[in-house]
Design a protein around this motif. Structure first.
Motif, PDB file in Angstrom:
ATOM      1  N   LEU A  10     -10.113  23.991  33.436  1.00 45.44           N
ATOM      2  CA  LEU A  10      -9.188  22.863  33.452  1.00 45.44           C
ATOM      3  C   LEU A  10      -7.739  23.285  33.596  1.00 45.44           C
ATOM      4  CD1 LEU A  10     -10.725  20.727  30.544  1.00 45.44           C
ATOM      5  CD2 LEU A  10     -11.277  20.662  32.991  1.00 45.44           C
ATOM      6  N   CYS A  11      -7.369  24.399  33.018  1.00 44.12           N
ATOM      7  CA  CYS A  11      -5.968  24.814  33.028  1.00 44.12           C
ATOM      8  C   CYS A  11      -5.878  26.310  32.738  1.00 44.12           C
ATOM      9  CB  CYS A  11      -5.166  24.019  31.987  1.00 44.12           C
ATOM     10  SG  CYS A  11      -3.415  24.437  31.886  1.00 44.12           S
ATOM     11  N   LYS A  13      -2.724  29.261  31.921  1.00 43.25           N
ATOM     12  CA  LYS A  13      -1.329  29.591  31.699  1.00 43.25           C
ATOM     13  C   LYS A  13      -1.208  31.094  31.443  1.00 43.25           C
ATOM     14  CE  LYS A  13       0.119  25.574  32.399  1.00 43.25           C
ATOM     15  NZ  LYS A  13       0.901  25.323  33.633  1.00 43.25           N
ATOM     16  N   ARG A  47      -6.569  29.971  28.718  1.00 43.30           N
ATOM     17  CA  ARG A  47      -7.417  29.225  29.662  1.00 43.30           C
ATOM     18  C   ARG A  47      -8.091  28.093  28.919  1.00 43.30           C
ATOM     19  NH1 ARG A  47     -11.972  31.052  32.768  1.00 43.30           N
ATOM     20  NH2 ARG A  47     -12.526  32.324  30.957  1.00 43.30           N
ATOM     21  N   ASP A 114       4.715  24.361  30.815  1.00 48.90           N
ATOM     22  CA  ASP A 114       3.377  24.867  30.469  1.00 48.90           C
ATOM     23  C   ASP A 114       2.784  24.111  29.295  1.00 48.90           C
ATOM     24  OD1 ASP A 114       3.670  26.711  32.479  1.00 48.90           O
ATOM     25  OD2 ASP A 114       4.266  28.368  31.162  1.00 48.90           O
ATOM     26  N   ASP A 117       1.523  20.765  30.654  1.00 50.21           N
ATOM     27  CA  ASP A 117       0.252  20.903  31.358  1.00 50.21           C
ATOM     28  C   ASP A 117      -0.910  21.118  30.390  1.00 50.21           C
ATOM     29  OD1 ASP A 117       1.697  20.631  33.681  1.00 50.21           O
ATOM     30  OD2 ASP A 117       1.780  22.790  34.095  1.00 50.21           O
ATOM     31  N   PHE A 118      -0.669  21.858  29.335  1.00 51.46           N
ATOM     32  CA  PHE A 118      -1.695  22.079  28.317  1.00 51.46           C
ATOM     33  C   PHE A 118      -2.121  20.757  27.683  1.00 51.46           C
ATOM     34  CE2 PHE A 118      -2.445  22.616  23.740  1.00 51.46           C
ATOM     35  CZ  PHE A 118      -3.546  23.445  23.742  1.00 51.46           C
ATOM     36  N   ALA A 121      -3.996  18.430  30.340  1.00 49.49           N
ATOM     37  CA  ALA A 121      -5.349  18.885  30.678  1.00 49.49           C
ATOM     38  C   ALA A 121      -6.361  18.418  29.639  1.00 49.49           C
ATOM     39  CB  ALA A 121      -5.371  20.407  30.795  1.00 49.49           C
TER      40      ALA A 121
END
Length: 265
Positions: A10-11, A13, A47, A114, A117-118, A121
């Motif tokens: 999914l994500c 970083k 991740r 970041d 986005d975390f 997600a």
């Protein structure tokens, strides 16, 4: 192998910091300012993966990809992932080792994007999980879904607005117009009028074989008739002067008179 056993990413970083956090004494929430932010306990890669309805936050080494810790998340927001009260770049996650042991650690991102986005997600994953659960319930019980009721309730009426067209009473059928024959319509002659007769100029006679022209009314005489002087017989000299013109006067004069329509008084 079922589709729920597949693991999707999914994500990812590339940089995340891990902090040891003190136990929470009250229910006021976690505060990142109480951590030693300049001395992280570990740094690496993050991740987020999903297998079925469960999401996994995995902390891995940047180079080798060795797993440092992971936090299974079955609900968001929930106790597995919590935001701190004084910053949007730090979170508290609950990690598990697979043997039943759990611990709460703090994670933080250097870039605010970041952290955004975390958060997104995880929200998108559990939004998808909620939709799948609703679809499954509707498939099992299709009759329990909302139905569209188009029937009239008791006492309910409907009103239609139609154009107000009224017919006059006592009137027969409309009078039919005479059919037009096409072209321009001619007006009738005025009452008491008479058709004018073309009168040749003095010295000429109509050569159409008709009777001599009747005398016309002279203007300004009050309706009295006035006769034109009788033409004299043509002499030899006159005939020589007109020449062939006298031979065609019958057709030419009639065309000229009919085309011009003048009357000499």
């Amino acid at each position: 192998m079922e589709a729920s056993e597949y693991e999707s990413v999914l994500c990812v970083k590339p940089e995340v910091h891990v902090y040891r956090i003190p136990p929470r004494a009250t229910n006021r929430g976690y505060r990142a300012s109480e951590w030693q932010l300049d001395q992280p306990s570990w740094s690496g890669r993050l991740r987020i993966t999903a297998k079925g309805q469960v999401a996994y936050i995995k902390l891995e080494d940047r180079t080798s990809g060795e797993l440092f810790a992971q936090a299974p998340v079955d609900q968001f927001p929930g106790t597995a992932v919590e935001s701190v009260t004084d910053s949007s770049r730090y979170f508290v996650i609950r990690i598990e080792d697979g043997n039943g042991r759990r611990a709460f650690i703090g994670i933080g991102f250097v870039d605010r994007g970041d952290a955004f986005d975390f958060n997104v997600a995880l929200q998108d994953h559990f939004k998808w999980v909620k939709q799948q659960c609703e679809f499954a319930k509707q498939a099992q019980n299709p009759d329990q879904g909302p139905k569209l009721d188009l029937g009239f309730k008791e006492g309910q009426t409907i009103k239609l607005n139609i154009a107000n067209i009224k017919k006059k009473e006592g009137t027969g059928s409309p009078r039919a117009r005479p059919a037009s024959t096409g072209g321009l319509s001619l007006l009738p002659p005025p009452p008491g009028g008479k058709t004018s007769t073309l009168i040749p100029p003095p010295g000429e006679q109509l050569s159409t074989g008709r009777s001599p022209v009747q005398p016309a009314f002279a203007p300004g005489t009050g309706g009295a008739t006035e006769s034109w002087p009788q033409p004299k017989p043509a002499t030899a000299a006159t005939a020589d002067i007109w020449g062939d013109f006298t031979k065609s006067t019958g057709s030419a004069s009639s065309q000229t008179q009919s085309g011009t329509g003048w009357v000499q008084f």
